[in-house]
Design a protein around this motif. Structure first.
Motif, PDB file in Angstrom:
ATOM      1  N   TRP A 224       0.918  -1.051  -0.046  1.00 16.70           N
ATOM      2  CA  TRP A 224       0.229   0.122  -0.109  1.00 16.70           C
ATOM      3  C   TRP A 224       0.824   1.378   0.130  1.00 16.70           C
ATOM      4  N   GLU A 225       2.085   1.212   0.737  1.00 16.09           N
ATOM      5  CA  GLU A 225       2.792   2.435   0.708  1.00 16.09           C
ATOM      6  C   GLU A 225       3.567   2.725  -0.823  1.00 16.09           C
ATOM      7  N   VAL A 226       3.676   1.641  -1.495  1.00 11.07           N
ATOM      8  CA  VAL A 226       4.275   1.900  -2.921  1.00 11.07           C
ATOM      9  C   VAL A 226       2.874   2.687  -3.811  1.00 11.07           C
ATOM     10  N   CYS A 227       2.025   1.686  -3.634  1.00 14.82           N
ATOM     11  CA  CYS A 227       0.721   2.263  -4.170  1.00 14.82           C
ATOM     12  C   CYS A 227       0.238   3.465  -4.038  1.00 14.82           C
ATOM     13  N   LYS A 228       0.456   4.013  -2.740  1.00 17.94           N
ATOM     14  CA  LYS A 228       0.168   5.496  -2.434  1.00 17.94           C
ATOM     15  C   LYS A 228       0.623   6.425  -3.183  1.00 17.94           C
ATOM     16  N   LYS A 229       1.957   6.241  -3.462  1.00 11.49           N
ATOM     17  CA  LYS A 229       2.727   7.200  -3.874  1.00 11.49           C
ATOM     18  C   LYS A 229       2.374   7.193  -5.250  1.00 11.49           C
ATOM     19  N   GLU A 230       1.860   6.318  -6.020  1.00  9.95           N
ATOM     20  CA  GLU A 230       1.452   6.408  -7.399  1.00  9.95           C
ATOM     21  C   GLU A 230       0.073   7.152  -7.604  1.00  9.95           C
ATOM     22  N   ILE A 231      -0.741   7.542  -6.620  1.00 13.55           N
ATOM     23  CA  ILE A 231      -1.861   7.991  -6.482  1.00 13.55           C
ATOM     24  C   ILE A 231      -1.908   9.450  -5.806  1.00 13.55           C
ATOM     25  N   MET A 232      -1.254   9.657  -4.719  1.00 17.36           N
ATOM     26  CA  MET A 232      -1.406  10.825  -4.007  1.00 17.36           C
ATOM     27  C   MET A 232      -1.020  11.988  -4.786  1.00 17.36           C
ATOM     28  N   GLY A 233      -1.929  13.081  -4.854  1.00 19.59           N
ATOM     29  CA  GLY A 233      -1.654  14.187  -5.573  1.00 19.59           C
ATOM     30  C   GLY A 233      -1.778  13.961  -7.217  1.00 19.59           C
ATOM     31  N   CYS A 234      -2.279  12.923  -7.619  1.00 23.17           N
ATOM     32  CA  CYS A 234      -2.505  12.655  -9.034  1.00 23.17           C
ATOM     33  C   CYS A 234      -4.176  12.701  -9.308  1.00 23.17           C
ATOM     34  N   LYS A 235      -4.251  13.948 -10.110  1.00 26.85           N
ATOM     35  CA  LYS A 235      -5.857  14.148 -10.371  1.00 26.85           C
ATOM     36  C   LYS A 235      -6.243  12.985 -11.220  1.00 26.85           C
ATOM     37  N   GLY A 236      -7.552  12.508 -10.699  1.00 25.56           N
ATOM     38  CA  GLY A 236      -8.425  11.753 -11.602  1.00 25.56           C
ATOM     39  C   GLY A 236      -8.053  10.170 -11.312  1.00 25.56           C
ATOM     40  N   ALA A 237      -7.253   9.937 -10.173  1.00 23.98           N
ATOM     41  CA  ALA A 237      -6.800   8.593  -9.828  1.00 23.98           C
ATOM     42  C   ALA A 237      -7.905   7.834  -9.714  1.00 23.98           C
ATOM     43  N   LYS A 238      -7.745   6.378 -10.252  1.00 26.01           N
ATOM     44  CA  LYS A 238      -8.668   5.408  -9.928  1.00 26.01           C
ATOM     45  C   LYS A 238      -8.131   4.362  -9.510  1.00 26.01           C
ATOM     46  N   PHE A 239      -8.349   3.566  -8.108  1.00 26.22           N
ATOM     47  CA  PHE A 239      -7.640   2.614  -7.659  1.00 26.22           C
ATOM     48  C   PHE A 239      -8.401   1.819  -6.598  1.00 26.22           C
ATOM     49  N   LYS A 240      -8.440   0.612  -6.318  1.00 20.82           N
ATOM     50  CA  LYS A 240      -9.038  -0.110  -5.273  1.00 20.82           C
ATOM     51  C   LYS A 240      -8.344  -1.224  -4.881  1.00 20.82           C
ATOM     52  N   GLY A 241      -8.664  -1.491  -3.600  1.00 17.10           N
ATOM     53  CA  GLY A 241      -7.967  -2.603  -2.883  1.00 17.10           C
ATOM     54  C   GLY A 241      -8.670  -4.000  -2.889  1.00 17.10           C
ATOM     55  N   PHE A 242      -8.012  -5.008  -2.939  1.00 10.93           N
ATOM     56  CA  PHE A 242      -8.665  -6.508  -3.248  1.00 10.93           C
ATOM     57  C   PHE A 242      -7.967  -7.288  -2.190  1.00 10.93           C
TER      58      PHE A 242
END
Length: 213
Positions: free
Chosen positions: A21-39
């Motif tokens: 999650w820490e790696v994933c978070k860096k890919e989406i934080m501050g990124c406008k329009g980010a779409k993501f979900k956990g499984f």
């Protein structure tokens, strides 16, 4: 509810499947329009990634990751930058530090320090510090989020242009050469790490602060 162990990023800096999650978070934080979900498992994550976000984004069947808690404290580890200027314009310098808040005490390491420029502004320093941190990361293959407490500098980074009103003169010739190099770097490179606003009102002074207030 099963705990999420895999994270799908459909829209972000680098779409894909992440197990951290820490790696994933860096890919989406501050990124406008980010779409993501956990499984809960890789199989369901791979299926969702192939099907696309329409079948999952905003659906109750697979909870959307909540970033509200992540914004209560800085992402860690990270790079923090700051500038100091005596006068406007005046003598300016900037620096960047690596910070890891997960250690006790907090790990803090100097990464770079600029020389003192005799005729400059604080906003220029903040802009150059951000570009310095971005280029240093690209050179070393790092992917740390970068924090700055300057809104103007972050806007200039997004616009890839230092929109200072400071006129060039004999005293700041070297400074404007550096600005031109920074703008050229921004034009030729993509920004693939989060550049975020340091929340001084919540977290206190940014770790790269010169402490001269």
């Amino acid at each position: 509810m099963a705990k999420n162990k895999f994270y799908v990023v459909w829209s972000g800096r680098n779409p894909g499947i992440y197990s951290d999650w820490e790696v994933c978070k860096k890919e989406i934080m501050g990124c406008k329009g980010a779409k993501f979900k956990g499984f809960p498992d890789r199989l369901s994550a791979e299926k969702a990634f192939k099907q696309g976000p329409d079948a999952y984004w905003g659906k109750d069947a697979a909870p959307v990751m909540d970033l509200s808690a992540a914004t209560e404290r800085p992402l860690s580890p990270c790079i923090a930058v700051d500038a100091a200027c005596s006068g406007n314009p005046g003598k300016m310098e900037y620096q960047g530090v690596y910070v890891d808040f997960s250690t006790q005490p907090t790990t803090k390491k100097d990464l770079f320090k600029s020389p003192v420029f005799p005729n400059a502004t604080n906003n220029i320093g903040e802009f150059l510090a951000l570009v310095h941190a971005l280029s240093l990361q690209k050179k070393n293959g790092w992917r740390y989020p970068i924090y700055s407490d300057s809104v103007n500098a972050q806007i200039w980074i997004r616009q890839k242009k230092c929109k200072t009103k400071l006129p060039p003169n004999a005293k700041n010739e070297r400074l404007f050469e550096l600005i031109a190099r920074a703008e050229k770097w921004l034009a030729e490179n993509t920004i693939d790490v989060p550049v975020l606003k340091w929340k001084t009102e919540i977290w206190g002074e940014i770790p790269a602060d010169y402490g001269r207030k």
